[in-house]
Design a protein around this motif. Structure first.
Motif, PDB file in Angstrom:
ATOM      1  N   GLU A  25      -2.984  10.214  -9.407  1.00  0.00           N
ATOM      2  CA  GLU A  25      -1.565   9.997  -9.143  1.00  0.00           C
ATOM      3  C   GLU A  25      -1.056  10.963  -8.070  1.00  0.00           C
ATOM      4  OE1 GLU A  25       0.396  10.368 -12.868  1.00  0.00           O
ATOM      5  OE2 GLU A  25      -0.321   8.439 -13.644  1.00  0.00           O
ATOM      6  N   GLU A  26      -1.470  12.231  -8.179  1.00  0.00           N
ATOM      7  CA  GLU A  26      -1.044  13.225  -7.190  1.00  0.00           C
ATOM      8  C   GLU A  26      -1.554  12.870  -5.794  1.00  0.00           C
ATOM      9  OE1 GLU A  26       0.977  15.634  -7.531  1.00  0.00           O
ATOM     10  OE2 GLU A  26       1.187  15.819  -9.705  1.00  0.00           O
ATOM     11  N   VAL A  27      -2.809  12.395  -5.720  1.00  0.00           N
ATOM     12  CA  VAL A  27      -3.370  12.003  -4.423  1.00  0.00           C
ATOM     13  C   VAL A  27      -2.574  10.851  -3.825  1.00  0.00           C
ATOM     14  CG1 VAL A  27      -5.390  10.958  -3.317  1.00  0.00           C
ATOM     15  CG2 VAL A  27      -5.691  12.857  -4.911  1.00  0.00           C
ATOM     16  N   LEU A  28      -2.265   9.846  -4.649  1.00  0.00           N
ATOM     17  CA  LEU A  28      -1.511   8.689  -4.155  1.00  0.00           C
ATOM     18  C   LEU A  28      -0.110   9.082  -3.712  1.00  0.00           C
ATOM     19  CD1 LEU A  28      -2.648   6.123  -6.865  1.00  0.00           C
ATOM     20  CD2 LEU A  28      -3.153   5.963  -4.426  1.00  0.00           C
ATOM     21  N   LEU A  29       0.558   9.912  -4.500  1.00  0.00           N
ATOM     22  CA  LEU A  29       1.906  10.353  -4.133  1.00  0.00           C
ATOM     23  C   LEU A  29       1.889  11.208  -2.877  1.00  0.00           C
ATOM     24  CD1 LEU A  29       3.391  11.203  -7.650  1.00  0.00           C
ATOM     25  CD2 LEU A  29       4.143   9.390  -6.116  1.00  0.00           C
ATOM     26  N   SER A  30       0.897  12.082  -2.757  1.00  0.00           N
ATOM     27  CA  SER A  30       0.808  12.941  -1.573  1.00  0.00           C
ATOM     28  C   SER A  30       0.544  12.117  -0.324  1.00  0.00           C
ATOM     29  CB  SER A  30      -0.309  13.978  -1.765  1.00  0.00           C
ATOM     30  OG  SER A  30      -0.050  14.804  -2.877  1.00  0.00           O
ATOM     31  N   ALA A  31      -0.344  11.132  -0.437  1.00  0.00           N
ATOM     32  CA  ALA A  31      -0.629  10.266   0.711  1.00  0.00           C
ATOM     33  C   ALA A  31       0.608   9.470   1.108  1.00  0.00           C
ATOM     34  CB  ALA A  31      -1.790   9.328   0.385  1.00  0.00           C
ATOM     35  N   HIS A  32       1.344   8.988   0.109  1.00  0.00           N
ATOM     36  CA  HIS A  32       2.553   8.215   0.399  1.00  0.00           C
ATOM     37  C   HIS A  32       3.610   9.091   1.071  1.00  0.00           C
ATOM     38  CE1 HIS A  32       5.651   5.195  -0.020  1.00  0.00           C
ATOM     39  NE2 HIS A  32       6.400   6.028  -0.740  1.00  0.00           N
ATOM     40  N   ALA A  33       3.764  10.326   0.577  1.00  0.00           N
ATOM     41  CA  ALA A  33       4.759  11.232   1.155  1.00  0.00           C
ATOM     42  C   ALA A  33       4.360  11.703   2.549  1.00  0.00           C
ATOM     43  CB  ALA A  33       4.964  12.432   0.238  1.00  0.00           C
TER      44      ALA A  33
ATOM     45  N   PRO B  23       5.036   2.296   3.791  1.00  0.00           N
ATOM     46  CA  PRO B  23       5.361   1.581   2.547  1.00  0.00           C
ATOM     47  C   PRO B  23       4.176   1.633   1.615  1.00  0.00           C
ATOM     48  CG  PRO B  23       5.023   0.042   4.366  1.00  0.00           C
ATOM     49  CD  PRO B  23       5.058   1.400   4.977  1.00  0.00           C
ATOM     50  N   TRP B  24       4.414   1.328   0.351  1.00  0.00           N
ATOM     51  CA  TRP B  24       3.367   1.521  -0.636  1.00  0.00           C
ATOM     52  C   TRP B  24       2.135   0.674  -0.360  1.00  0.00           C
ATOM     53  CZ3 TRP B  24       1.781   4.977  -3.872  1.00  0.00           C
ATOM     54  CH2 TRP B  24       2.672   5.926  -4.374  1.00  0.00           C
ATOM     55  N   TRP B  25       2.294  -0.528   0.169  1.00  0.00           N
ATOM     56  CA  TRP B  25       1.099  -1.337   0.439  1.00  0.00           C
ATOM     57  C   TRP B  25       0.230  -0.663   1.496  1.00  0.00           C
ATOM     58  CZ3 TRP B  25      -0.216  -3.103   5.233  1.00  0.00           C
ATOM     59  CH2 TRP B  25       0.780  -3.140   6.210  1.00  0.00           C
ATOM     60  N   GLY B  26       0.869  -0.069   2.535  1.00  0.00           N
ATOM     61  CA  GLY B  26       0.125   0.637   3.566  1.00  0.00           C
ATOM     62  C   GLY B  26      -0.480   1.925   3.054  1.00  0.00           C
ATOM     63  N   SER B  27       0.240   2.593   2.160  1.00  0.00           N
ATOM     64  CA  SER B  27      -0.269   3.844   1.596  1.00  0.00           C
ATOM     65  C   SER B  27      -1.491   3.584   0.722  1.00  0.00           C
ATOM     66  CB  SER B  27       0.830   4.515   0.777  1.00  0.00           C
ATOM     67  OG  SER B  27       0.388   5.739   0.235  1.00  0.00           O
TER      68      SER B  27
ATOM     69  N   GLN C 120      10.100   1.847  -6.323  1.00  0.00           N
ATOM     70  CA  GLN C 120       9.583   1.866  -4.963  1.00  0.00           C
ATOM     71  C   GLN C 120       8.509   0.800  -4.780  1.00  0.00           C
ATOM     72  OE1 GLN C 120       8.284   5.765  -3.821  1.00  0.00           O
ATOM     73  NE2 GLN C 120      10.092   6.786  -4.662  1.00  0.00           N
ATOM     74  N   LEU C 121       7.629   0.670  -5.775  1.00  0.00           N
ATOM     75  CA  LEU C 121       6.586  -0.346  -5.685  1.00  0.00           C
ATOM     76  C   LEU C 121       7.177  -1.757  -5.719  1.00  0.00           C
ATOM     77  CD1 LEU C 121       3.893   1.177  -8.068  1.00  0.00           C
ATOM     78  CD2 LEU C 121       3.672   0.846  -5.607  1.00  0.00           C
ATOM     79  N   ALA C 122       8.320  -1.911  -6.401  1.00  0.00           N
ATOM     80  CA  ALA C 122       8.942  -3.232  -6.493  1.00  0.00           C
ATOM     81  C   ALA C 122       9.393  -3.748  -5.136  1.00  0.00           C
ATOM     82  CB  ALA C 122      10.124  -3.185  -7.462  1.00  0.00           C
ATOM     83  N   THR C 123       9.580  -2.852  -4.175  1.00  0.00           N
ATOM     84  CA  THR C 123       9.976  -3.273  -2.821  1.00  0.00           C
ATOM     85  C   THR C 123       8.953  -2.819  -1.785  1.00  0.00           C
ATOM     86  OG1 THR C 123      11.305  -1.254  -2.568  1.00  0.00           O
ATOM     87  CG2 THR C 123      12.430  -3.228  -3.398  1.00  0.00           C
ATOM     88  N   GLY C 124       7.788  -2.403  -2.236  1.00  0.00           N
ATOM     89  CA  GLY C 124       6.796  -1.828  -1.326  1.00  0.00           C
ATOM     90  C   GLY C 124       5.668  -2.757  -0.946  1.00  0.00           C
ATOM     91  N   GLY C 125       5.815  -4.048  -1.239  1.00  0.00           N
ATOM     92  CA  GLY C 125       4.765  -4.988  -0.905  1.00  0.00           C
ATOM     93  C   GLY C 125       4.956  -5.594   0.469  1.00  0.00           C
TER      94      GLY C 125
ATOM     95  N   SER D 194      -0.165  -4.098  -7.272  1.00  0.00           N
ATOM     96  CA  SER D 194      -0.590  -2.825  -6.682  1.00  0.00           C
ATOM     97  C   SER D 194      -2.047  -2.534  -7.028  1.00  0.00           C
ATOM     98  CB  SER D 194       0.309  -1.684  -7.184  1.00  0.00           C
ATOM     99  OG  SER D 194       0.236  -1.576  -8.600  1.00  0.00           O
ATOM    100  N   VAL D 195      -2.432  -2.817  -8.269  1.00  0.00           N
ATOM    101  CA  VAL D 195      -3.812  -2.587  -8.699  1.00  0.00           C
ATOM    102  C   VAL D 195      -4.754  -3.565  -8.010  1.00  0.00           C
ATOM    103  CG1 VAL D 195      -5.356  -2.478 -10.682  1.00  0.00           C
ATOM    104  CG2 VAL D 195      -2.986  -1.722 -10.918  1.00  0.00           C
ATOM    105  N   VAL D 196      -4.342  -4.842  -7.935  1.00  0.00           N
ATOM    106  CA  VAL D 196      -5.200  -5.853  -7.321  1.00  0.00           C
ATOM    107  C   VAL D 196      -5.354  -5.580  -5.820  1.00  0.00           C
ATOM    108  CG1 VAL D 196      -5.644  -8.321  -7.108  1.00  0.00           C
ATOM    109  CG2 VAL D 196      -4.279  -7.478  -9.003  1.00  0.00           C
ATOM    110  N   LEU D 197      -4.287  -5.092  -5.179  1.00  0.00           N
ATOM    111  CA  LEU D 197      -4.386  -4.744  -3.759  1.00  0.00           C
ATOM    112  C   LEU D 197      -5.406  -3.634  -3.561  1.00  0.00           C
ATOM    113  CD1 LEU D 197      -3.380  -4.982  -0.836  1.00  0.00           C
ATOM    114  CD2 LEU D 197      -1.579  -3.331  -1.417  1.00  0.00           C
ATOM    115  N   TYR D 198      -5.399  -2.650  -4.449  1.00  0.00           N
ATOM    116  CA  TYR D 198      -6.411  -1.586  -4.361  1.00  0.00           C
ATOM    117  C   TYR D 198      -7.804  -2.158  -4.561  1.00  0.00           C
ATOM    118  CZ  TYR D 198      -9.469   2.119  -5.958  1.00  0.00           C
ATOM    119  OH  TYR D 198     -10.555   2.939  -6.120  1.00  0.00           O
TER     120      TYR D 198
END
Length: 336
Positions: free
Chosen positions: A71-79, A84-88, A209-214, A280-284
C-alpha cells in the motif's frame, strides 16, 4: 481496523456498517454509469472481524506487514508521479516487473541453460553407470530390484555432483516463482483494500480517488468491469504465455503435459474470478500479465540473451520469433 498511511494511523471508514447504525447510505456518484455491485463474498471479507468474533485468514492477510508495504509503495508512486490511478497502477507494475522479476527471469534462464547443456554429459554417465551396475550385478548375484536401486542411488549422487560443479541446481530456477507470486498477491490485496475504503492523511478516501481514477470504459476503478473486457484480456494473455511455453518444449513428459493442462485451466478460471473483483485489481493483473508476456518474448531474443550472458544451448534459434509464429500457425491453424 486502523491503517497506517503517510505516517499516521487512521481508522478505516465503516462503509459496510452504515445501515446497521441507522445512518443514511452515501449518495451514489452522479454523472456516470451506475457502478455494478460487488458480489457478497467480495464485500463480506472486508469486515474487520469475522463472524463469531475471530479474525479470519483474509483479514490477517489484508492487515499484514507485506500488504501494508505494498500500500505504501502504491501511494508513494501515486504521489510522486501525480498520474491518475490507472496510470499509477500501470507505471508501478512496469517498474516492479522490470526491477524485480526481469532480473530473476534472466537468472532462471541462466540456470536452465546450464542444466540443458549438462544433458549430454548426464546421458553419457547414465550409459556407463548402467553398464557398470550390470557387470557388478552379474558378479555379485544381485536381483533386478537391488541393481535398479543401486543404479538410481548412484545416478542421483553423480547428477547432484554435476549440479554442484556447475552451480546450476534446478531448484534455483524456481526462485522467480517464490518472489513473483507473493508480490502479485500482496499488491492485489493492497489494491482491493483501497477499493473497499482505505483513507489517507488528508481525509479523502482512496476509494473515492479510485472511483474517478479510471479511463476509457472503466472510469470507476472500484467497480466491476461490466463489459468483461479486462477479465477476458487477462485470460487471453495468460493463455498466450502458456502456449508460448508449450511451443518451445519438444517431447514434453506426461507430468509436464499435465502441468500445462492445469495452468491452461487456471488461466481460463481467472476470467470469471477477474469479473468479480474491482477493476483496479483486474487492471493490475492485466498489466502484470502483459509484462510477463513481453518478458517471455524478450528472453527469446538472441541479442538480449547474449547481453545477459545466458549460455548458448542446442535449442537456441537465430530466428526465434519466426519459429514461434510458424509453430503457432502449425498448431492452431493447419488442418491435415
Amino acid at each position: 481496523m486502523l491503517c497506517r498511511l503517510d505516517g499516521r494511523w487512521l481508522r478505516r471508514l465503516p462503509v459496510l456498517q452504515l445501515g446497521a447504525r441507522g445512518l443514511p447510505p452515501a449518495p451514489a456518484p452522479t454523472g456516470g454509469t451506475e457502478r455494478p455491485a460487488l458480489p457478497a463474498w467480495a464485500v463480506a471479507s472486508v469486515s474487520p472481524v469475522a463472524p463469531g468474533g475471530t479474525s479470519g485468514w483474509y483479514e490477517a492477510l489484508a492487515a499484514s506487514a507485506p500488504v501494508r508495504g505494498a500500500e505504501e509503495v502504491l501511494l508513494s508512486a501515486h504521489a510522486a508521479t501525480g498520474l491518475p490511478w490507472w496510470g499509477s497502477i500501470l507505471l508501478t507494475t512496469v517498474a516492479m516487473r522490470g526491477a524485480v522479476t526481469l532480473p530473476l527471469a534472466v537468472y532462471q534462464h541462466h540456470i536452465l541453460a546450464k542444466v540443458e547443456n549438462l544433458q549430454p554429459e548426464i546421458k553419457n554417465i547414465a550409459r556407463h553407470l548402467k553398464q557398470e551396475v550390470a557387470v557388478r550385478a552379474n558378479q555379485l548375484g544381485w536381483s533386478k530390484r537391488v541393481a535398479r536401486i543401486t543404479y538410481l542411488r548412484n545416478m542421483r549422487r553423480l547428477v547432484s555432483e554435476l549440479y554442484v560443479r556447475d552451480n546450476c541446481h534446478p531448484f534455483k530456477a524456481t526462485v522467480l516463482v517464490w518472489i513473483q507470486l507473493p508480490m502479485w498477491i500482496f499488491i492485489s490485496v493492497a489494491l482491493r483494500n483501497f477499493s473497499m475504503g482505505a483513507t489517507h492523511s488528508e481525509g479523502f478516501s482512496v476509494q473515492e480517488q479510485l472511483a474517478t481514477g479510471g479511463v476509457l470504459w472503466f472510469p470507476d476503478l472500484t467497480a466491476l468491469d461490466s463489459t468483461w473486457i479486462l477479465p477476458v484480456s487477462v485470460g487471453v494473455i495468460n493463455l498466450l504465455i502458456v502456449e508460448i511455453f508449450a511451443l518451445q518444449k519438444i517431447g514434453m513428459s506426461r507430468f509436464q503435459k499435465y502441468v500445462t493442462y492445469f495452468v491452461r485451466g487456471v488461466s481460463m478460471l481467472m476470467i470469471p474470478i477477474a469479473a468479480t473483483v474491482p477493476s483496479s485489481v483486474v487492471l493490475y493483473w492485466l498489466c502484470s500479465s502483459f509484462m510477463g508476456l513481453s518478458q517471455n518474448l524478450l528472453l527469446r531474443s538472441p541479442g538480449f540473451r547474449r547481453l545477459c550472458r545466458i549460455p548458448l544451448t542446442k535449442s537456441d534459434s537465430d530466428t526465434p520469433y519466426r519459429d514461434l509464429f510458424a509453430a503457432f500457425c502449425a498448431k492452431f491453424f493447419s488442418r491435415k
